[in-house]
Design an enzyme around this catalytic site. Structure first.
Site, mmCIF file in Angstrom:
data_model
loop_
_atom_site.group_PDB
_atom_site.id
_atom_site.type_symbol
_atom_site.label_atom_id
_atom_site.label_comp_id
_atom_site.label_asym_id
_atom_site.label_seq_id
_atom_site.Cartn_x
_atom_site.Cartn_y
_atom_site.Cartn_z
ATOM 1 N N GLU A 19 9.822 1.854 10.796
ATOM 2 C CA GLU A 19 10.814 2.923 10.620
ATOM 3 C C GLU A 19 10.050 4.231 10.701
ATOM 4 O OE1 GLU A 19 13.906 2.699 10.692
ATOM 5 O OE2 GLU A 19 14.173 0.570 10.345
ATOM 6 N N LYS A 29 0.856 -1.193 0.000
ATOM 7 C CA LYS A 29 0.000 0.000 0.000
ATOM 8 C C LYS A 29 0.893 1.245 0.000
ATOM 9 C CE LYS A 29 -1.674 2.986 2.823
ATOM 10 N NZ LYS A 29 -1.794 4.133 1.919
HETATM 11 P P1 NAP Z 1 2.068 8.526 7.869
HETATM 12 O O1 NAP Z 1 0.974 9.529 7.860
HETATM 13 O O2 NAP Z 1 2.292 7.742 9.126
HETATM 14 O O3 NAP Z 1 1.728 7.519 6.662
HETATM 15 C C1 NAP Z 1 2.599 6.466 6.309
HETATM 16 C C2 NAP Z 1 1.799 5.385 5.609
HETATM 17 O O4 NAP Z 1 0.904 4.798 6.561
HETATM 18 C C3 NAP Z 1 0.919 5.916 4.469
HETATM 19 O O5 NAP Z 1 0.898 4.977 3.431
HETATM 20 C C4 NAP Z 1 -0.438 6.028 5.135
HETATM 21 O O6 NAP Z 1 -1.514 5.985 4.222
HETATM 22 C C5 NAP Z 1 -0.414 4.797 6.028
HETATM 23 N N1 NAP Z 1 -1.392 4.816 7.116
HETATM 24 C C6 NAP Z 1 -2.031 5.894 7.649
HETATM 25 N N2 NAP Z 1 -2.905 5.478 8.606
HETATM 26 C C7 NAP Z 1 -2.807 4.145 8.685
HETATM 27 C C8 NAP Z 1 -3.453 3.136 9.473
HETATM 28 N N3 NAP Z 1 -4.352 3.450 10.390
HETATM 29 N N4 NAP Z 1 -3.114 1.857 9.281
HETATM 30 C C9 NAP Z 1 -2.170 1.511 8.369
HETATM 31 N N5 NAP Z 1 -1.543 2.410 7.569
HETATM 32 C C10 NAP Z 1 -1.838 3.707 7.735
HETATM 33 O O7 NAP Z 1 3.466 9.152 7.468
HETATM 34 P P2 NAP Z 1 3.791 10.129 6.266
HETATM 35 O O8 NAP Z 1 3.271 11.469 6.605
HETATM 36 O O9 NAP Z 1 3.370 9.491 4.987
HETATM 37 O O10 NAP Z 1 5.388 10.124 6.275
HETATM 38 C C11 NAP Z 1 6.151 10.990 7.051
HETATM 39 C C12 NAP Z 1 6.676 10.275 8.278
HETATM 40 O O11 NAP Z 1 7.422 9.149 7.876
HETATM 41 C C13 NAP Z 1 7.643 11.142 9.073
HETATM 42 O O12 NAP Z 1 7.410 10.974 10.443
HETATM 43 C C14 NAP Z 1 9.006 10.577 8.691
HETATM 44 O O13 NAP Z 1 10.023 10.801 9.637
HETATM 45 C C15 NAP Z 1 8.683 9.131 8.542
HETATM 46 N N6 NAP Z 1 9.694 8.462 7.721
HETATM 47 C C16 NAP Z 1 10.555 7.603 8.334
HETATM 48 C C17 NAP Z 1 11.559 6.975 7.609
HETATM 49 C C18 NAP Z 1 12.518 6.012 8.270
HETATM 50 O O14 NAP Z 1 13.072 5.166 7.567
HETATM 51 N N7 NAP Z 1 12.739 6.087 9.568
HETATM 52 C C19 NAP Z 1 11.676 7.232 6.238
HETATM 53 C C20 NAP Z 1 10.787 8.120 5.649
HETATM 54 C C21 NAP Z 1 9.787 8.716 6.401
HETATM 55 P P3 NAP Z 1 -2.205 7.287 3.596
HETATM 56 O O15 NAP Z 1 -1.280 8.435 3.798
HETATM 57 O O16 NAP Z 1 -2.386 6.926 2.178
HETATM 58 O O17 NAP Z 1 -3.508 7.462 4.311
#
Ligand code: NAP
Length: 498
Positions: free
Chosen positions: A253, A178
């Site tokens: 992560e 996804k």
């Molecule tokens: P996010 O809002 O947590 O979303 C990440 C993924 O999870 C998206 O595909 C999202 O889908 C999905 N998701 C949302 N709610 C969910 C649920 N209830 N159940 C299962 N999946 C769900 O994060 P983001 O805003 O996309 O990314 C930014 C974050 O990622 C930052 O905190 C960044 O630090 C972190 N990040 C970490 C790393 C690492 O390797 N440590 C690398 C890159 C980014 P939808 O958005 O499609 O709803």
């Protein structure tokens, strides 16, 4: 730009090798221009069920294909990605906003990962070990787990997916992926590449849709044995507890609050270059972005001066224009979050030296642009120095000495990346030992991970697993211990024998 034209107006799920449309969809918006790029399907739990059913069936066959043959598909994927690098990079800039140079770098990471993991098809090493008894052989082998669910964020729409899907596939698993709803185009392109590379039907399935519908259904699906998630801490924590209740393996992560330490003996020009690149690259929307600079008080003023000079040179705009250095923020809610932290920083008493505002003039008015921002005189306990902002905002924290710098670095709940600029070899080795992060750089910024090393963080950044490197295989395989007794009689281990 003919090569960036998409061949469809609406994306479709890729399940069991078929392109399947769903009724509901949402527009994908180019954050640089506000224009609609394409429609992304909003799938449901029923679509996840279909994908898992296909994956379960396909995985049984795929696990029996010898690993070097599985790897051939990845070599082919890498070759096709290489041919399409320019196209993929431009499409990535259009859906995510990062400047083309960085988008091409991200695609290259995926290409590197394809060839690296394809090489694992001829390794996937286990161990042989002496057995306790005569005429007995003992070994451990990696076994695939089954169907794995991967959930990826918008900020690295292709690289992170390759860090997860390539090791999963070469190890003999099937994948349900996804992607983030904000950035689905890379997933569509990757599914097409896998199809062309000859991956058997059902081994990779892509289901588009929201986290609350598709992601949640994957997390709760009995047929999915592993969840590999990259994203925010709030979502990751919930996924971990849901997986915990089901005894499902989960790799997380998550966020970062990464710091560059600048010591009094640092090459300041080099430090400035490292800070600018890792703080403002991808508009600060990297998990490894530098959002704190911990600076020795003796060089603070000079560092501020040089940073301000270089920040003035940053051009902000549409990343498809090669003269642009800083692209847009992903969307309105990302912008609102950054603005909120500017107010928090001001109210906490940090001094705003540059930026701190949204750009709305001319073409900037069509997208989401935020001026590169520098706070100084921040203290370690301030919220702007503790919480992830995910934007082009960096806070300078002055310290008196090396020990204090290490303490400040380690004072946050996250533990992803850190860096130190110094010419003192003793400090270099002390720092790599004492910095409590999964990644440490010396005389470089906080970004720039290479795919053959483990990627991930300590403390609140994750739960002990790693993406990329051979360590990624640990997420997608089980260890199996195998004993072969060739004595022709029953030998009993673990009891006292004469
Ligand atoms: P996010 O809002 O947590 O979303 C990440 C993924 O999870 C998206 O595909 C999202 O889908 C999905 N998701 C949302 N709610 C969910 C649920 N209830 N159940 C299962 N999946 C769900 O994060 P983001 O805003 O996309 O990314 C930014 C974050 O990622 C930052 O905190 C960044 O630090 C972190 N990040 C970490 C790393 C690492 O390797 N440590 C690398 C890159 C980014 P939808 O958005 O499609 O709803």
């Amino acid at each position: 730009m003919a090569e960036t034209v998409l061949d469809v107006k609406k994306l479709a799920n890729f399940i069991n090798g078929e392109w399947l449309h769903v009724n509901e969809s949402a527009p994908v918006i180019n954050p640089a221009t506000g224009e609609r790029v394409i429609e992304v399907p909003l799938s449901t739990k029923a679509n996840v069920d279909e994908a898992v059913e296909a994956a379960e069936k396909a995985q049984k066959e795929w696990a029996l294909v010898p690993a070097p043959q599985r790897a051939e598909v990845l070599f082919q994927v890498g070759n096709i990605m290489k041919e399409r690098k320019e196209r993929l990079g431009k499409l990535l800039t259009m859906e995510n906003g990062k400047v083309l140079e960085e988008a091409l770098g991200e695609v290259q990471e995926g290409i590197d990962m394809a060839f690296y993991m394809a090489g694992e098809g001829r390794r996937l090493f286990g161990q042989t070990t002496p057995a306790e008894l005569k005429d007995k052989f003992a070994m451990s082998v990696r076994a695939p787990i089954g169907v794995v669910g991967i959930i990826t964020p918008w900020n690295f729409p292709i690289a992170i997916a390759t860090w997860k899907s390539f090791p999963a596939i070469v190890a003999g698993n099937a994948v349900v992926w996804k992607p983030a709803t904000e950035t689905p185009i890379m997933a569509y392109e990757m599914a097409k590449i896998f199809e062309e590379a000859g991956l058997p039907k059902g081994v990779l399935n892509v289901v588009f849709g929201s986290g609350s519908a598709v992601g949640d259904a994957m997390v709760h699906h009995d047929g999915i044995r592993v969840i590999s998630f990259t994203g925010s801490n709030d979502i990751g924590r919930n996924i971990a507890s849901d997986c915990g209740r089901q005894l499902k393996k989960v790799s997380l992560e998550m966020g970062g609050k990464n710091a560059v330490i600048v010591m009094d003996d640092a090459d300041l020009n080099l430090a400035v270059e490292g800070i600018i690149w890792s703080a403002f690259g991808t508009s600060g929307q990297r998990c490894t972005a530098c959002s704190r600079v911990i600076v020795h008080e003796d060089v603070k003023e000079e560092l501020e001066k040089r940073l301000l000079t270089e920040m003035k040179k940053l051009t902000i705009g549409n990343g498809l224009d090669k003269s642009i250095k800083v692209g847009p923020i992903i969307n309105k809610s990302g912008m609102e979050k950054i603005k909120k932290y500017i107010e928090i920083g001001r109210s906490e008493g940090a001094k705003l030296l540059a930026g701190g505002y949204e750009l709305k003039d001319g073409e900037h008015g069509n997208g989401y642009y935020f001026a590169p921002t520098l706070f100084t005189d921040a203290t370690s306990s301030m919220r702007i120095a503790q919480e992830e902002i995910f934007g082009p905002v960096v806070s300078l924290i002055p310290v008196k000495n090396f020990e204090e710098a290490i303490d400040v670095n380690n004072s946050v709940t996250y533990g992803l990346s850190s860096s130190i600029f110094t010419a003192d070899v003793n400090r270099v080795f002390q720092a790599q030992r004492d910095l409590d992060t999964g990644i440490v750089y010396v005389n470089a910024g906080t970004t720039g991970a290479e795919i053959h090393l483990p990627f991930g963080g300590t403390k609140g950044t994750g739960n002990g697993h790693r993406d990329s490197g051979v360590q990624a295989l640990d997420v997608f395989t089980e260890w199996k211990a195998v004993y072969v007794d060739f004595s022709g009689k029953l030998q009993r281990a673990q009891i006292d024998v004469e």
